[in-house]
Scaffold this active site. Structure first.
Site, mmCIF file in Angstrom:
data_model
loop_
_atom_site.group_PDB
_atom_site.id
_atom_site.type_symbol
_atom_site.label_atom_id
_atom_site.label_comp_id
_atom_site.label_asym_id
_atom_site.label_seq_id
_atom_site.Cartn_x
_atom_site.Cartn_y
_atom_site.Cartn_z
ATOM 1 N N GLU A 175 0.809 -1.228 0.000
ATOM 2 C CA GLU A 175 0.000 0.000 0.000
ATOM 3 C C GLU A 175 0.841 1.277 0.000
ATOM 4 O O GLU A 175 0.435 2.287 0.562
ATOM 5 C CB GLU A 175 -0.937 0.037 1.220
ATOM 6 C CG GLU A 175 -2.033 -0.991 1.180
ATOM 7 C CD GLU A 175 -3.150 -0.694 2.183
ATOM 8 O OE1 GLU A 175 -2.875 0.010 3.166
ATOM 9 O OE2 GLU A 175 -4.276 -1.143 1.969
ATOM 10 N N GLU A 246 -7.025 -7.355 -0.494
ATOM 11 C CA GLU A 246 -7.553 -7.272 0.882
ATOM 12 C C GLU A 246 -9.016 -6.862 0.857
ATOM 13 O O GLU A 246 -9.344 -5.699 0.606
ATOM 14 C CB GLU A 246 -6.767 -6.243 1.712
ATOM 15 C CG GLU A 246 -5.385 -6.696 2.079
ATOM 16 C CD GLU A 246 -4.635 -5.685 2.956
ATOM 17 O OE1 GLU A 246 -5.297 -4.895 3.674
ATOM 18 O OE2 GLU A 246 -3.399 -5.690 2.909
HETATM 19 C C1 GAL Z 1 -4.348 -2.287 5.130
HETATM 20 C C2 GAL Z 1 -2.994 -2.960 5.274
HETATM 21 C C3 GAL Z 1 -3.112 -4.224 6.112
HETATM 22 C C4 GAL Z 1 -3.911 -3.963 7.349
HETATM 23 C C5 GAL Z 1 -5.257 -3.396 6.973
HETATM 24 C C6 GAL Z 1 -6.150 -3.069 8.138
HETATM 25 O O1 GAL Z 1 -4.172 -0.971 4.818
HETATM 26 O O2 GAL Z 1 -2.467 -3.282 4.031
HETATM 27 O O3 GAL Z 1 -1.835 -4.682 6.429
HETATM 28 O O4 GAL Z 1 -3.216 -3.083 8.148
HETATM 29 O O5 GAL Z 1 -5.087 -2.208 6.297
HETATM 30 O O6 GAL Z 1 -6.426 -4.193 8.870
#
Ligand code: GAL
Length: 838
Positions: A175, A246
């Site tokens: 990110e 994600e």
């Molecule tokens: C994203 C990140 C993850 C985790 C998630 C929130 O931005 O890539 O590692 O932190 O947010 O749970």
């Protein structure tokens, strides 16, 4: 003959498959694939839990397991690698392979992940001239070394798909392209991204690399999307597939916050929309969240539980109906796979806020019908048929005709699990061999170590402790001669302290006089603590604590912690203040008990007894493991804040006295866009009172529990709690789609007379349904645990269910008037059931 067969199997197993990609999908062994993935971070559970978690992921319909690699776990000391126990990455990857699943290895090595310091080892920070996550030679050298180390470990074990292993994808960075990150690093950011991409590519894994949230990811790296919704995402080149790395299944918990959850109808909606609009790979972050053992949680203020409201709960049990509804969704999507990989979707409007996405070739057709309205249900005409679409839902039609799944209609059963308390004392009286006694050691207030040092002025904490401990003592003495203005009015004054966080305890002459606490959004604080001073010398000891180092944000590594000052005595009768900030302070990193290794329970210092409400006290007891095969937690109600160890292993920081705000929790609807504050529970209660004790850390008797309590509490109130099943429920409407089993890959073999069904299954193989607590066919109201009959109900639902279910582990019954009669003609009816297992 037998030997020959084995040899040829081994040869076959070692044959690598080609993993490439094109515009439409990842291409594995020449075949485009629609893939469903889920995150399980190996150190957030124990190796003995891994096979079960992976198996339940497979049963839940995942093709891929994703994990980050946690640099600071494997190399907490520079050049000393550790891959043992919970850190055994190779073992984890092999177990995934054994289950026949693929792996997405997100090496990072910056990972964010609510993990201490985002996964970076602290020693990085101290390398001269280093700037993290930018085009900086010392940083790049370390990042490259660690990334190459992991890649070569995987290669040595033949774990890449190109070598016959399970790893089909890898990620570099994390990110970095977020709007609040990359732009802050100036022009060097662009060259860093290019460097990271070519460094990774050069490592030659034979499988594709991704960069998430990196719109300008250089070829051949695939840019992927993270978020609660990623439909409509388009990668930066025509020849790259649309991937979602994600999909947040819930959200993380912070100490001081309420517990977030995300309704499964909304997750299913987001997933269906993604595949509707051209996606072919999506990953649940998290599929199993697990536990932040030890001091691994980031933050600051990330709680020890990393449950995340994931489909598998912190303890590894399927969270129902989340797990089951997503499993049905995955089957529905797989029924569409052939059409999905064959072409791009065509989108047509079927009315206001109603949209069809159709994948059609001469030989195949699959459709997604979406109602994106946040309130109103809709009826849509599609291909000459009429479809009812609840608000904020997607129906999936693998043959462009039959609805096999609607994201808002749940066929899966629901389970209610609860933690049942067993106090240590009761437990111990069952087993006479062990005493219930506690013993304790008082941690000295202030400086006790020979390693303490003096310094003029106040120091920053991370630079001082290098995160060797949560604790840093700041000590100073002041002499009250009796002629100071503030003593005219008794000895009351105020100590004003400013700190970057995260927690502070103030001791005056050995007594705890006050504390100050930050929170996840504002770790820093400025506090006035009333103090009483005496004539002569006064000892001021300020204990400053970290609660997980920051893991996100531009330059997060440079966010300081600790007392920055001013530290001053205020409220003097003449209006003046005494500034202590630039005095000579004495510092001590960590606690005496830490240096002595009290956490293992050894040492001759333990005194028997358990003084109540003493700050800074180490407590110890010996206990038997609770009986039964249930997941185990310790309920820390009655304690304040600290850390706990079972047989020397840290179960994490505990903090039951940090209470979530009373407001902010209300019934949330799955309809409409989700955000981390939309659905919260547990308001006005401890953010976390139950702490996971992995079963594999326990023996049947003679276990040692050690706590370090900071504020004061009553350890005799601590109890075990075991996770048990309270109820199984289901509510299925006549209008629900048929159960997934009614549909097969060969669309023509659909069983014609099927009806929607209620299916129940006791999760434990050796349990059977022991009672039907509620059953109603008609218009039942309420939810699992509080169902009630509606205006219309059939008279014999209960006896029919009892007959079909009691004594069996599973039962399934058609939701139909043929079975139950028709208590209200012309009304759409449902069957609601609540049962228990024994
Ligand atoms: C994203 C990140 C993850 C985790 C998630 C929130 O931005 O890539 O590692 O932190 O947010 O749970």
């Amino acid at each position: 003959m037998k030997r020959l067969l084995i040899v040829s199997f081994l040869v076959a197993a070692a044959v690598g498959v080609n993993v490439t990609y094109d515009h439409r999908a990842l291409v594995i062994d020449g075949k485009r694939r629609v893939l469903v993935s889920g995150s399980i971070h190996y150190p957030r559970s124990t190796p003995d839990m891994w096979p079960g978690l992976i198996q339940k992921s497979k049963e839940g319909g995942l093709d891929v397991i994703e994990t980050y690699v946690f640099w600071n776990l494997h190399e907490s000391v520079r050049n000393q690698y550790d891959f043992e126990g919970r850190k055994d990455l190779v073992k984890f990857v092999k177990l995934v392979a054994d289950a026949g699943l693929y792996v997405h290895l997100r090496i990072g090595p910056y990972v964010c992940a609510e993990w201490n310091y985002g996964g970076f080892p602290l020693w990085l920070h101290f390398i001269p001239g280093i700037e993290l996550r930018t085009d900086n030679e010392p940083f790049k050298a370390e990042m490259k070394r660690f990334t190459a180390k992991i890649v070569s470990m995987m290669k040595e074990e033949n774990l890449y798909a190109s070598q016959g292993g399970p790893i089909i994808l890898s990620q570099i960075e994390n990110e970095y392209g977020n709007s609040d990150i990359e732009s802050r690093y100036g022009p060097a950011a662009k060259s860093y991204v290019k460097w990271a991409a070519s460094m990774a590519t050069y490592l030659n894994t034979g499988v594709p690399w991704v960069m998430c949230q990196q719109r300008d990811a250089p070829d051949p790296i695939i840019d992927t999307c993270n978020g609660f919704y990623c439909d409509g995402y388009k990668p930066n080149a025509e020849n790259k597939p649309t991937m979602w790395t994600e999909n947040w299944t819930g959200w993380f918990l912070s100490f001081g916050g309420a517990v977030p959850y995300r309704p499964v109808e909304d997750i299913a909606y987001a997933v269906a929309r993604f595949y509707q609009r051209g996606g072919t790979f999506q990953n649940y972050y998290m599929y199993h969240g697990g536990t932040n053992f030890g001091r691994t949680s980031g933050g600051p203020f990330i709680a020890t539980s990393y449950d995340y409201d994931a489909p598998l709960d912190e303890y590894g049990a399927p969270r129902q109906p989340k797990w089951g509804h997503l499993k049905d969704l995955h089957k529905a999507i797989k029924l569409c796979e052939e059409a999905l990989v064959a072409t791009d979707p065509t989108t047509t409007s079927l009315g206001q806020n109603v949209e069809a996405g159709v994948y059609k070739t001469s030989s195949t057709c699959a459709a997604f019908l979406a109602n994106i309205d946040t309130q109103n249900d809709a009826t849509a005409e599609f291909n000459g048929n009429s479809y009812h679409l609840p608000a904020w839902s997607v129906s999936i039609l693998p043959d462009c005709k039959n609805v096999v799944f609607n994201t808002a209609k749940i066929n899966s059963m629901t389970t209610i699990r609860r933690f049942v308390a067993t106090s240590f004392r009761d437990e111990l009286s069952y087993s006479k061999a062990i005493s219930s006694d506690w013993s304790y050691v008082s941690e000295p207030v202030g400086i006790s170590s020979n390693d303490a040092f003096n310094k003029q002025g106040l120091v920053e904490q991370i630079n001082t402790t290098a995160d060797q401990s949560d604790y840093l003592w700041y000590s100073v003495s002041i002499e009250i001669k009796g002629d100071e203005p503030f003593l005219h009015d008794g000895s009351q004054t105020t100590l004003h302290v400013k700190s970057l966080g995260h927690v502070l305890y103030l001791f005056i002459n050995g007594q705890l006089e006050g504390r100050a606490i930050g929170n996840a959004n504002h770790p820093d604080f400025s506090k006035d603590i009333p103090v009483t001073l005496k004539h002569g010398k006064n000892k001021l000891d300020l204990l400053s604590l970290t609660v997980g180092l920051q893991n996100y944000g531009a330059f997060f590594d440079k966010t300081g912690v600790g007392i920055t000052g001013p530290v001053e005595l205020e409220g003097l009768t003449d209006g003046s203040a005494v500034d202590l900030s630039s005095q000579q302070w004495t510092y001590q990193i960590g606690l005496k008990g830490e240096a002595l290794g009290l956490n293992t329970g050894g040492s001759s210092l333990w005194v028997s007894g358990s003084p109540e409400s003493q700050p800074l006290t180490w407590y110890k007891t010996i206990f038997d493991a609770p009986s039964g095969d249930y997941p185990i937690a310790i309920d820390f109600t009655g304690m304040g804040k600290g850390e706990a160890w079972v047989n020397g292993q840290s179960i994490g920081r505990y903090w039951p006295d940090y209470i979530a705000p009373v407001s902010g929790c209300s019934d949330c609807s799955y309809k409409g866009s989700y955000s981390p504050t939309k659905c919260l529970k547990n308001c006005g209660k401890p953010s976390q009172k139950l702490y996971h004790v992995p079963q594999s850390w326990l023996k049947s008797s003679g276990n040692v529990l050690v706590l370090f309590e900071e504020i004061g509490g009553d350890p005799t109130k601590i109890s075990f709690a075991t996770q048990e099943l309270e109820s199984l429920c289901s509510r299925v409407s006549e209008s629900n789609p048929l159960p997934m089993e009614a549909w097969s890959q060969d669309k023509s073999t659909r069983k014609s007379k099927s009806k929607p069904r209620v299916s129940l299954e006791c999760p434990h193989p050796n349990q059977v349904i022991s009672s039907i607590k509620f059953a109603s066919f008609g218009t039942p109201q309420g939810k699992c645990g509080s169902f009630s009959h509606g205006e219309c109900q059939s008279t014999d639902a209960l006896s029919i269910l009892e007959k079909a279910c009691i004594g069996s582990r599973t039962c399934s019954i058609g939701v139909s008037t043929t079975t139950f009669g028709d208590p209200c003609i012309g009304v759409v009816k449902s069957l609601a059931v609540e049962a228990s297992c024994a």
